[in-house]
Design an enzyme around this catalytic site. Sequence first.
Site, PDB file in Angstrom:
ATOM      1  N   SER A   1      44.816   6.039 -22.426  1.00 13.36           N
ATOM      2  CA  SER A   1      43.634   5.187 -22.593  1.00 13.36           C
ATOM      3  C   SER A   1      43.014   5.413 -23.954  1.00 13.36           C
ATOM      4  O   SER A   1      43.133   6.501 -24.536  1.00 13.36           O
ATOM      5  CB  SER A   1      42.592   5.504 -21.514  1.00 13.36           C
ATOM      6  OG  SER A   1      41.912   6.718 -21.805  1.00 13.36           O
ATOM      7  N   ASP A   2      42.365   4.386 -24.484  1.00 18.00           N
ATOM      8  CA  ASP A   2      41.472   4.640 -25.601  1.00 18.00           C
ATOM      9  C   ASP A   2      40.288   5.418 -25.043  1.00 18.00           C
ATOM     10  O   ASP A   2      40.025   5.416 -23.841  1.00 18.00           O
ATOM     11  CB  ASP A   2      41.019   3.329 -26.261  1.00 18.00           C
ATOM     12  CG  ASP A   2      40.639   3.532 -27.724  1.00 18.00           C
ATOM     13  OD1 ASP A   2      40.321   4.676 -28.108  1.00 18.00           O
ATOM     14  OD2 ASP A   2      40.647   2.542 -28.482  1.00 18.00           O
ATOM     15  N   TRP A   3      39.569   6.088 -25.932  1.00 19.14           N
ATOM     16  CA  TRP A   3      38.534   7.029 -25.494  1.00 19.14           C
ATOM     17  C   TRP A   3      37.325   6.266 -24.912  1.00 19.14           C
ATOM     18  O   TRP A   3      36.625   5.560 -25.613  1.00 19.14           O
ATOM     19  CB  TRP A   3      38.116   7.890 -26.670  1.00 19.14           C
ATOM     20  CG  TRP A   3      38.911   9.161 -26.826  1.00 19.14           C
ATOM     21  CD1 TRP A   3      38.400  10.410 -26.936  1.00 19.14           C
ATOM     22  CD2 TRP A   3      40.333   9.315 -26.899  1.00 19.14           C
ATOM     23  NE1 TRP A   3      39.422  11.343 -27.063  1.00 19.14           N
ATOM     24  CE2 TRP A   3      40.616  10.696 -27.039  1.00 19.14           C
ATOM     25  CE3 TRP A   3      41.409   8.434 -26.832  1.00 19.14           C
ATOM     26  CZ2 TRP A   3      41.904  11.206 -27.135  1.00 19.14           C
ATOM     27  CZ3 TRP A   3      42.700   8.935 -26.923  1.00 19.14           C
ATOM     28  CH2 TRP A   3      42.940  10.301 -27.068  1.00 19.14           C
ATOM     29  N   GLY A   4      37.138   6.406 -23.616  1.00 17.30           N
ATOM     30  CA  GLY A   4      36.036   5.720 -22.952  1.00 17.30           C
ATOM     31  C   GLY A   4      36.372   4.330 -22.483  1.00 17.30           C
ATOM     32  O   GLY A   4      35.465   3.548 -22.184  1.00 17.30           O
ATOM     33  N   ALA A   5      37.664   4.002 -22.371  1.00 13.98           N
ATOM     34  CA  ALA A   5      38.060   2.633 -22.045  1.00 13.98           C
ATOM     35  C   ALA A   5      38.525   2.461 -20.607  1.00 13.98           C
ATOM     36  O   ALA A   5      39.097   1.429 -20.262  1.00 13.98           O
ATOM     37  CB  ALA A   5      39.175   2.177 -23.001  1.00 13.98           C
TER      38      ALA A   5
END
Length: 742
Positions: free
Chosen positions: A263-267
């Site tokens: 995942s992208d960070w916080g996605a």
Amino acid sequence: MKNMRHVLGVTLLWVAAVTVAQPPVYLDDTKPVEDRVEDALSRMTLEEKVALCHAQSKFSSPGVPRLGLPENWMTDGPHGIRSELLWDEWSPAGWTNDSCMAFPALTCLAATWNPDMALRYGRALGEEARYRNKNVLLGPGVNIYRTPLNGRNFEYMGEDPYLASELAVPYIQGVQSCGVAACVKHFALNNQEKDRHYVDVELSDRALYEIYLPAFQAAVQRGKVWSIMGSFNRYQGQYCCHNQRLLNDILRGEWGFDGVVISDWGAVHNTLEAAYNGLDLEFGSLTDGMEFSVDNAYDDYYLSRRFLELLKSGSIPESVVDGKVRNILRLMFRTTMNRNRPYGSFKNRAHGEVARQIAEEGIVLLQNRDNVLPIQLEKIRKILVVGENAIKMMTVGGGSSSLKAWYEVSPLEGLRARIGDVAEVVYARGYASPDPPKSVMYTIPSLQTDRSADDLLAEAVALAREADYVIFVGGLNKNGHQDCEGGDRKSYSLPYDQDRLIEALAEVNPRTVVVLVSGNSVAMPWADRVGAIVEGWYCGSEAGNALAAVLTGDVNPSGKLPFTMCERLEDYHAHALNDSLVYPGVNHREVYKDDIFVGYRWSDKQKKDRRPLFCFGHGLSYTTFEYGKAVLDRKQMTAADSLRVRVSVKNTGSRAGAEVVQLYVSDLKSSLPRPIKELKGFSKVMLQPGESREVEFVLDRTSLSYFDDAKHAWVAEPGHFEVLIGASAEDIRSRAGFELKP
């Protein structure tokens, strides 16, 4: 003594038992990777499996110490190895040995049009990541340049899916040759920073497959990339980090991807979707991806405690987590569990040489009136360098690509080092930008000044009157809402009133050279009043040395634009429609009505008064090249055939130089609307004065195909086609026709 013999005997028996026991298959790297994966998986508890699926710190995820399985350590790229952060915070860790080599931004790499440079780039970057014991490099970025306002375009490879594909593949191969996984990003449709966390993108399947997916597909199927990162935005109503269509149907189903989806960070937003829709490894939840976060929140991640509870209750079958763990174990065995992976090297002078050569090949000479360049050193006494970007650090800032560089040679330093012995090099600030807001991720040295804009301009103009050359170094920078993650540009114009300054300099000195440091196109209302224009990109540690080499002629420029530079923002299709639904979206909904007509595909359809200022593939040289006629090895072909195209190129000038020969294909009549032409081949050739060389291209059915939404298939439609050979998208030197038979 009797008791001692008994103890010794027991010990010897125990040693013998250990000696004859077979080691676990997962530790035996002579076994096939898939056997090792299954062996390790069979030994893990449910809790250990779930732990592998989410982060344990800002940039690491746990291993299984009980089984000797190591942690996974990520590092931001794609232009250098990011400095260490605190375990649980975005703040720098304060190490003194984590300063990296800063490589040119990927727009510059794309401008080299040289796959060999991409391979060297990836290998050097992989060596630095390996030395720092990172096993996943978060790059390259291959999202398409749809609008010049996108704050993150500088991290990507331009507007054309074919060019991006041809450069991403060797970059990935170079990184992974070092035992480090490349992580191609951001999958998919992350073509803007504005509203990136929520915008839901709608587009035709044709645009998806022809424009926005090819570089990702090439990364998976040709580059064999070991990991891929999802994006923040949504597609078809689902977030892209747990998107059934993108991750399960296309990535794994159609393309056969066997790596890790990160995942992208916080996605990540939902446990059930994250469980079922293709995500393997979750990072950065309870964070905005850049600064805000909740400390020690890893047990609260979507693929952590709540995932475990659903598995234990039987609401989610264990086979779901097993699939994720298989992918993560496969990553481990390809990287940290591979005892044959090389050791790597860090802050290596050889890496500086790679960075410099990429920068030299990527810098683009856009305009050169009256052969103002190269600087004639034997005829000058004084050069004036103007502009904040001549002294501003560009390796820091911009978001997650910000670097703690080992060194950075500024344009002013590079010019003084090269010219200072033969001429006086003086400097005037000319303009000033405000210091960016302080960030926990990086520190930008302050260039704050109390002098007014009028005072700075007057000083520069007065000095310009007395100089033999004026080298203006401006453009954009890494401040927010410029070339920076987290927000798009708010204007197509140059910031900080640079246009007024350039016009004033050009009025008093005809030998004014404008160097644009940027990753995006900008408006250039002064273009017809300056002598030369150079696109200088963000060139990393060796930026100043590379720029000085090009301006003085030590290096003959050979860079070509990887995207179209238009005169006005409205000349880009996403903005020509004057529809907020097309960009930046309305109520988190965005419709790509520009469809497949992005970049030169759109410019080609416009009238002459709306032609680009500088077209895709454009770039001048200090020498000249003559093209021969394109020769085809056949006039007819079937879908099973290949077609060979040959063309000769001759250096007709007085100095050695490299030319990028570009091949475009035009479908003269098709059932569906198609671009007038599309890039399907290119070759960069170095030629000595008077030297000729024949360049060969091979076309097949994929070179002629379009994606048919109704059939959900690539179609090579029989009919007449034309091959166009050129030095740019508009400078076509030769044409030849052929027919595709049923």
